[in-house]
Design a protein around this motif. Structure first.
Motif, short mmCIF file in Angstrom:
data_model
loop_
_atom_site.label_atom_id
_atom_site.label_comp_id
_atom_site.label_asym_id
_atom_site.label_seq_id
_atom_site.Cartn_x
_atom_site.Cartn_y
_atom_site.Cartn_z
N TYR A 85 0.83 -1.20 0.00
CA TYR A 85 0.00 0.00 0.00
C TYR A 85 0.86 1.25 0.00
O TYR A 85 0.47 2.28 -0.56
N LYS A 89 0.54 4.32 -2.57
CA LYS A 89 0.46 5.71 -2.14
C LYS A 89 1.56 6.56 -2.76
O LYS A 89 1.33 7.71 -3.15
N LYS A 92 0.76 7.21 -6.40
CA LYS A 92 -0.35 8.15 -6.49
C LYS A 92 0.12 9.58 -6.25
O LYS A 92 -0.26 10.52 -6.96
N GLU A 119 -1.81 -5.64 -7.49
CA GLU A 119 -2.08 -4.34 -6.87
C GLU A 119 -1.02 -3.32 -7.31
O GLU A 119 -1.34 -2.19 -7.70
N GLU A 301 -2.06 9.97 5.37
CA GLU A 301 -3.26 10.25 4.60
C GLU A 301 -4.33 10.88 5.49
O GLU A 301 -4.67 10.35 6.56
N THR A 512 -7.58 -0.45 -2.27
CA THR A 512 -8.09 0.93 -2.30
C THR A 512 -9.60 0.94 -2.53
O THR A 512 -10.32 1.74 -1.92
N ASP A 513 -10.07 0.06 -3.41
CA ASP A 513 -11.51 -0.03 -3.64
C ASP A 513 -12.25 -0.41 -2.36
O ASP A 513 -13.35 0.11 -2.08
N LYS A 516 -12.46 2.66 -0.10
CA LYS A 516 -13.47 3.60 -0.61
C LYS A 516 -14.88 3.09 -0.33
O LYS A 516 -15.78 3.87 0.02
#
Length: 589
Positions: A85, A89, A92, A119, A301, A512-513, A516
């Motif tokens: 992850y 990040k 992104k 991923e 975050e 991430t999905d 969310k």
């Protein structure tokens, strides 16, 4: 003589005091060493920089505290590692970072599971939307490395290098022949024809049931692999199948001819291209920042937000007690879930599972905390490389389950193994046993004789009861009947795409999905992510597990790839109690 004993006593006392003083100084030095590393300055990201993505390092569930890295006696390994992850990040953030001009992928043999690689691969593809170039280069690409590298804009291979592209195979190890020679009988109690975790101890080859399911999920993994490469390289899947089946990629020129790579280049030529992209002349050094340093520079975050989404990482074998960062300890994980549940600022929970299972009892303890949490806030499960058996058990109660197409899941089944060492001890070593007992079943789990019919009946009832509880939990969580769950259970292992079709999972989606989805279900838009459980302090781990850390380090160093075999044999010996486990590890070759 009196003087002699006086001097001897004084010497002994001196040695003892010196030992304590040296030990105290050693601890102080370690504390100072760790503290100094904790204060390490952040690396400056210069303008016109290249983000260097080293994907040969271990890509784990969470980025570990690497402050002791490189010092085996202190519990640290030789290589860096990074959480998947954090890679996501970083990529992104780099999309909108004016200081980052491009991404350079360095990968030859990645240390990550298939779903984890997917991923990361998808994050690379997402980065490309920024229109910043992504360059991949290696002297050698394994199949996993090429899967990652193929997501780049340009894929380069050394002119004298190699690209592996041959298809997948899965090999299982069977111990029955060795057990027979040693005079050890593995007494198996299980539910489910597909519960193949016990097969290595009772068979010399795969059963028809196991061969069927392994063929299915290896085929599913391969399909995801080919689909990704086909889209990125604009080569049809049928063509890729032919290339692999006929072993057409034998030399670098073959990889170029079949458009698997864009060019054959040496490292200096790739560096020249990076200089050109970043506006440097040929005599200048390319400004680079590693993915590890880059992620360390990023702020947490949503750090200023009051609302939170809690991510609970459940990674490794499921065991009773505290466990570790590489184990799912029922006490530690349950406590983390409870903490998230009782925090009013935590509006939703994401349970991230990467586990082949373990103790059935420990799995149920964790399941209970999920049930309690679901009553007060949304709980979403995100399955990683593997969420099977006990790993599925702890996640089945979630409001929604996300899987990757190449996640391994299911394996709803239960087993127990009671070794019988009588032949080894009596006939080979000449050791016999005798004793007394106050009840017929007082020594029911004895390993020095075979089970009686009555004992086997009792243990089978226990295993049947655990299996019934398992399918009941799944039926309640997935809103199915027990008969429906049993029809897709029985120890059957499924690939993520099939799990969605048969109802064991809700949808294909990334980590991430899942986050969310949790936020949406909680009706929040601005939030920060908090991670549980807290990572184990490296100094605490050092002081409590130094001997074990040293042993594991040198065992890995000596055995190399064979360490996996050693670990599997070790598990077979130490596992106790009824197990909900997929007790072999999937290694695609």
């Amino acid at each position: 003589m009196k003087e002699f004993f006086k001097y001897v006593f004084a010497t002994v006392v001196g040695i003892v005091i010196s030992t304590f003083v040296l030990a105290f100084i050693f601890v102080l030095l370690i504390v100072g060493f760790v503290a100094s590393i904790g204060d390490k300055e952040l690396v400056e990201v210069k303008s016109n920089s290249v983000l260097s993505l080293n994907l040969d390092q271990a890509i784990t569930e969470r980025t570990p505290d690497n402050s002791l890295a490189g010092i085996p006696i202190l519990g640290g390994g030789e290589e860096k590692s990074i959480g998947f992850y954090d890679v996501i990040k970083a990529l992104k953030a780099a999309k909108d970072d004016d200081k980052i001009e491009c991404v350079y992928i360095n990968v030859s043999s990645p240390n990550a599971g298939m779903a984890t690689m997917l991923e990361v691969r998808n994050a690379i593809i997402d980065f490309r939307k920024s229109k910043k170039p992504v360059i991949a280069y290696s002297e050698v690409y394994t199949q996993g490395a090429y899967f990652l590298a193929s997501a780049a804009d340009k894929v380069y291979l050394n002119p004298q290098g190699a690209l592996e592209f041959k298809g997948f195979s899965s090999e299982l190890m069977f111990f029955k022949g060795a057990l027979d020679k040693l005079g050890i009988e593995a007494q198996i109690i299980r539910v489910g024809n597909y519960k193949s975790a016990v097969e290595p101890f009772i068979n010399t080859k795969m059963s028809d049931y196991n061969r069927k399911q392994v063929s299915a999920y290896v085929g599913g993994l391969y399909d995801t692999f080919l689909t990704g490469i086909s889209k990125s390289r604009n080569i049809s899947k049928d063509s890729l199948l032919v290339i692999a089946n006929e072993y057409k990629i034998q030399f670098p020129k073959d990889a170029l001819a079949y458009k698997m790579v864009d060019a054959l280049k040496y490292k200096d030529q790739v560096l020249d291209e990076l200089r050109n992209i970043t506006g440097k002349d040929k005599k200048s050094t390319v400004n680079t920042v590693s993915i590890n340093d880059y992620i360390a520079n990023l702020p947490a975050e949503g750090s200023t937000e009051k609302d939170k989404v809690a991510v609970i990482y459940a990674n490794g074998d499921i065991v009773g007690g505290e466990g570790s960062d590489e184990q799912i300890g029922s006490e530690r994980i349950s406590r983390a879930i409870r903490k998230a549940r009782l925090d009013d600022n935590v509006k939703a929970i994401v349970l991230r599972v990467n586990s082949g299972g373990g103790s059935a009892l420990a799995s149920d303890v964790i399941w209970r905390e999920i049930i309690l949490s679901k009553k007060v806030k949304p709980v979403i499960a995100s399955f990683g490389d593997v969420a099977a058996s006990g790993g599925y058990y702890i996640g089945c109660a979630a409001d929604s389950i996300f899987v990757q197409p190449n996640t391994i899941t299911g394996s709803i089944g239960v087993f127990g193994i009671i070794p019988n060492f009588q032949n080894l001890l009596n006939n080979k070593l000449g050791i016999t046993f005798d004793g007394v007992k106050t009840g017929q079943y007082a020594d029911i789990m004895s390993t020095t004789r075979p089970l009686t019919a009555g004992e086997r009946f009792i243990i089978q009832n226990d295993v049947n009861h655990v299996y019934d509880s398992f399918i009941t939990r799944v039926a309640d969580g997935r809103k199915k009947t027990k008969a429906q769950v049993d029809s897709i259970g029985g120890g059957h292992v499924w690939i993520g795409t099939d799990a969605v079709k048969n109802g064991l999972a809700d949808r294909l989606g990334s980590f991430t999905d899942a986050i969310k989805s949790a936020a949406k279900k909680a009706k929040i838009t601005d939030y920060k992510i908090v991670e549980y459980p807290e990572k184990i302090d490296p100094l605490k781990n050092l002081l409590s597990n130094a001997k074990e850390n040293i042993s594991v380090y040198y065992t890995k160093k000596e055995l190399g790839e064979n360490y996996l075999i050693f670990k599997q044999m070790q598990k077979a010996v130490i596992n106790s109690g009824v197990q909900a486990r997929m007790d072999y590890e999937i290694k695609i070759k």
